[in-house]
Design a protein around this motif. Structure first.
Motif, PDB file in Angstrom:
ATOM      1  N   PRO A 158      48.905  54.313  55.880  1.00 44.59           N
ATOM      2  CA  PRO A 158      48.658  52.705  55.499  1.00 44.59           C
ATOM      3  C   PRO A 158      48.102  52.551  54.121  1.00 44.59           C
ATOM      4  N   GLN A 159      48.279  51.579  53.586  1.00 45.27           N
ATOM      5  CA  GLN A 159      47.867  50.993  52.173  1.00 45.27           C
ATOM      6  C   GLN A 159      46.565  50.662  52.184  1.00 45.27           C
ATOM      7  N   THR A 160      45.867  51.010  51.187  1.00 47.55           N
ATOM      8  CA  THR A 160      44.517  50.438  50.878  1.00 47.55           C
ATOM      9  C   THR A 160      44.737  49.685  49.789  1.00 47.55           C
ATOM     10  N   THR A 161      44.505  48.098  49.913  1.00 41.13           N
ATOM     11  CA  THR A 161      44.547  47.391  48.921  1.00 41.13           C
ATOM     12  C   THR A 161      43.237  47.377  48.235  1.00 41.13           C
ATOM     13  N   ILE A 162      43.234  47.217  46.732  1.00 43.05           N
ATOM     14  CA  ILE A 162      42.331  47.213  45.800  1.00 43.05           C
ATOM     15  C   ILE A 162      42.476  45.730  45.012  1.00 43.05           C
ATOM     16  N   ARG A 163      41.465  45.058  45.265  1.00 46.99           N
ATOM     17  CA  ARG A 163      41.444  43.639  44.756  1.00 46.99           C
ATOM     18  C   ARG A 163      40.528  43.740  43.429  1.00 46.99           C
ATOM     19  N   LEU A 164      41.117  43.356  42.419  1.00 46.73           N
ATOM     20  CA  LEU A 164      40.116  43.393  41.210  1.00 46.73           C
ATOM     21  C   LEU A 164      39.788  41.955  40.650  1.00 46.73           C
ATOM     22  N   GLN A 165      38.685  41.669  40.267  1.00 45.79           N
ATOM     23  CA  GLN A 165      38.308  40.459  39.879  1.00 45.79           C
ATOM     24  C   GLN A 165      37.255  40.581  38.566  1.00 45.79           C
ATOM     25  N   ALA A 166      37.565  39.593  37.541  1.00 42.79           N
ATOM     26  CA  ALA A 166      36.749  39.459  36.340  1.00 42.79           C
ATOM     27  C   ALA A 166      36.482  37.882  36.265  1.00 42.79           C
ATOM     28  N   GLN A 167      35.112  37.725  36.238  1.00 41.35           N
ATOM     29  CA  GLN A 167      34.967  36.096  35.862  1.00 41.35           C
ATOM     30  C   GLN A 167      33.771  36.121  34.692  1.00 41.35           C
ATOM     31  N   ALA A 168      34.024  35.192  33.952  1.00 43.31           N
ATOM     32  CA  ALA A 168      33.104  34.643  33.065  1.00 43.31           C
ATOM     33  C   ALA A 168      32.293  33.436  33.357  1.00 43.31           C
ATOM     34  N   GLY A 169      31.110  33.218  33.437  1.00 44.91           N
ATOM     35  CA  GLY A 169      30.384  32.036  34.064  1.00 44.91           C
ATOM     36  C   GLY A 169      30.684  30.836  33.064  1.00 44.91           C
ATOM     37  N   SER A 170      30.311  29.579  33.495  1.00 44.29           N
ATOM     38  CA  SER A 170      30.682  28.545  32.755  1.00 44.29           C
ATOM     39  C   SER A 170      29.622  28.114  31.501  1.00 44.29           C
ATOM     40  N   SER A 171      28.879  28.883  31.322  1.00 40.79           N
ATOM     41  CA  SER A 171      27.638  28.902  30.347  1.00 40.79           C
ATOM     42  C   SER A 171      27.550  30.084  29.593  1.00 40.79           C
ATOM     43  N   LYS A 172      28.700  31.024  29.825  1.00 32.97           N
ATOM     44  CA  LYS A 172      28.873  32.152  28.963  1.00 32.97           C
ATOM     45  C   LYS A 172      29.861  32.241  27.882  1.00 32.97           C
ATOM     46  N   MET A 173      29.551  32.515  26.712  1.00 29.37           N
ATOM     47  CA  MET A 173      30.630  32.400  25.621  1.00 29.37           C
ATOM     48  C   MET A 173      30.998  33.875  25.546  1.00 29.37           C
ATOM     49  N   GLN A 174      32.150  34.101  26.254  1.00 26.86           N
ATOM     50  CA  GLN A 174      33.085  35.344  26.330  1.00 26.86           C
ATOM     51  C   GLN A 174      33.779  35.612  24.880  1.00 26.86           C
ATOM     52  N   GLU A 175      33.686  36.719  24.430  1.00 26.77           N
ATOM     53  CA  GLU A 175      34.249  36.644  23.156  1.00 26.77           C
ATOM     54  C   GLU A 175      36.051  36.924  23.478  1.00 26.77           C
ATOM     55  N   PRO A 176      36.792  36.488  22.512  1.00 31.20           N
ATOM     56  CA  PRO A 176      38.153  36.325  22.987  1.00 31.20           C
ATOM     57  C   PRO A 176      38.544  37.934  22.570  1.00 31.20           C
ATOM     58  N   GLY A 177      39.904  38.221  23.520  1.00 26.72           N
ATOM     59  CA  GLY A 177      40.369  39.625  23.248  1.00 26.72           C
ATOM     60  C   GLY A 177      41.247  40.078  24.230  1.00 26.72           C
ATOM     61  N   ALA A 178      41.729  41.237  24.203  1.00 31.27           N
ATOM     62  CA  ALA A 178      42.631  41.925  25.228  1.00 31.27           C
ATOM     63  C   ALA A 178      41.904  42.908  26.020  1.00 31.27           C
ATOM     64  N   TYR A 179      41.218  42.485  27.263  1.00 24.76           N
ATOM     65  CA  TYR A 179      40.389  43.372  27.622  1.00 24.76           C
ATOM     66  C   TYR A 179      41.124  44.302  28.878  1.00 24.76           C
ATOM     67  N   GLN A 180      40.599  45.718  28.675  1.00 21.83           N
ATOM     68  CA  GLN A 180      41.271  46.446  29.429  1.00 21.83           C
ATOM     69  C   GLN A 180      40.173  47.463  30.282  1.00 21.83           C
ATOM     70  N   ALA A 181      40.639  47.895  31.336  1.00 20.43           N
ATOM     71  CA  ALA A 181      39.853  48.938  32.071  1.00 20.43           C
ATOM     72  C   ALA A 181      40.816  50.050  32.421  1.00 20.43           C
ATOM     73  N   VAL A 182      40.192  51.334  32.272  1.00 20.11           N
ATOM     74  CA  VAL A 182      41.054  52.320  32.782  1.00 20.11           C
ATOM     75  C   VAL A 182      40.443  52.822  34.315  1.00 20.11           C
ATOM     76  N   ILE A 183      41.236  52.642  35.122  1.00 18.46           N
ATOM     77  CA  ILE A 183      40.554  53.010  36.604  1.00 18.46           C
ATOM     78  C   ILE A 183      41.415  54.339  37.070  1.00 18.46           C
ATOM     79  N   THR A 184      40.606  55.446  37.300  1.00 19.09           N
ATOM     80  CA  THR A 184      41.342  56.516  38.003  1.00 19.09           C
ATOM     81  C   THR A 184      41.163  56.601  39.513  1.00 19.09           C
ATOM     82  N   THR A 185      42.257  56.640  40.241  1.00 23.38           N
ATOM     83  CA  THR A 185      42.321  56.761  41.679  1.00 23.38           C
ATOM     84  C   THR A 185      42.658  58.225  42.118  1.00 23.38           C
TER      85      THR A 185
END
Length: 190
Positions: A158-185
């Protein structure tokens, strides 16, 4: 062990059994959408699935870990790793404060570990339910067991589904950029 071009012989009491294990991912590069506004905040999501197949009678374990801490970065800027309210137990619903930006995941499927199962109401790491988009957790550089089986599932698993989520709050000034994560499975035979 004795071998030749026409045979292979394993002798003795309980000779070593060789086992087969494979790991296939639906995607090795996940783009999270939509883009998150630096001033207005927002939420981006993405998914991939992992399928482990083994003939090992003891089954398998599926692990995930991030290469850095925090996991999601763009140069010196980052999203914090999702921090659940109770350390070691996923949050049933994703929740961050308006002044934060965080990145996390949840696992779904028939072989997920108890940590990602829920009671269908508001609590994770309990009961046997697997509600969609529930039981959120943060990445770590340490391997996190996400799926587990105690028996062979060869020739299909069977498949195991991995759901990823990133959120910046409405009062958070998140710096612009191409954000990346390296995840090892990683999949290991038990």
């Amino acid at each position: 062990t004795a071998t030749s071009t026409s045979y292979g012989l394993r002798m003795g009491y309980q000779p070593m059994l060789e086992s087969y294990i494979s790991l296939s991912l639906s995607d090795t590069s996940v783009t999270m959408l939509p883009s998150i506004g630096g001033v207005t905040g927002g939420t981006a999501t993405g998914t991939f699935s992992a399928t482990v197949i083994t003939d090992n009678p003891g089954g398998y374990s599926l692990f995930m870990n991030a290469s850095t801490s925090p996991a999601l970065k763009s140069g010196s800027y980052s999203f914090a790793d999702y921090a659940p309210a109770a350390a070691g137990t996923p949050d049933y619903s994703w929740l961050i404060v308006a002044t934060a930006s965080e990145f996390g995941f949840t696992a779904e499927g028939t072989h997920i570990v108890q940590k990602f199962k829920d009671d269908g109401v508001n609590t994770c790491a309990t009961s046997t339910n697997d509600a969609a988009d529930k039981c959120w957790y943060g990445f770590s550089t340490s391997a996190e067991n996400t799926a587990l089986s105690y028996s062979s599932n060869y020739p299909s698993g069977p498949q195991t589904t991995i759901r990823l989520q990133a959120q910046a709050g409405s009062s958070k000034m998140q710096e612009p950029g191409a954000y990346q994560a390296v995840i090892t499975t990683t999949a290991l035979a038990n």
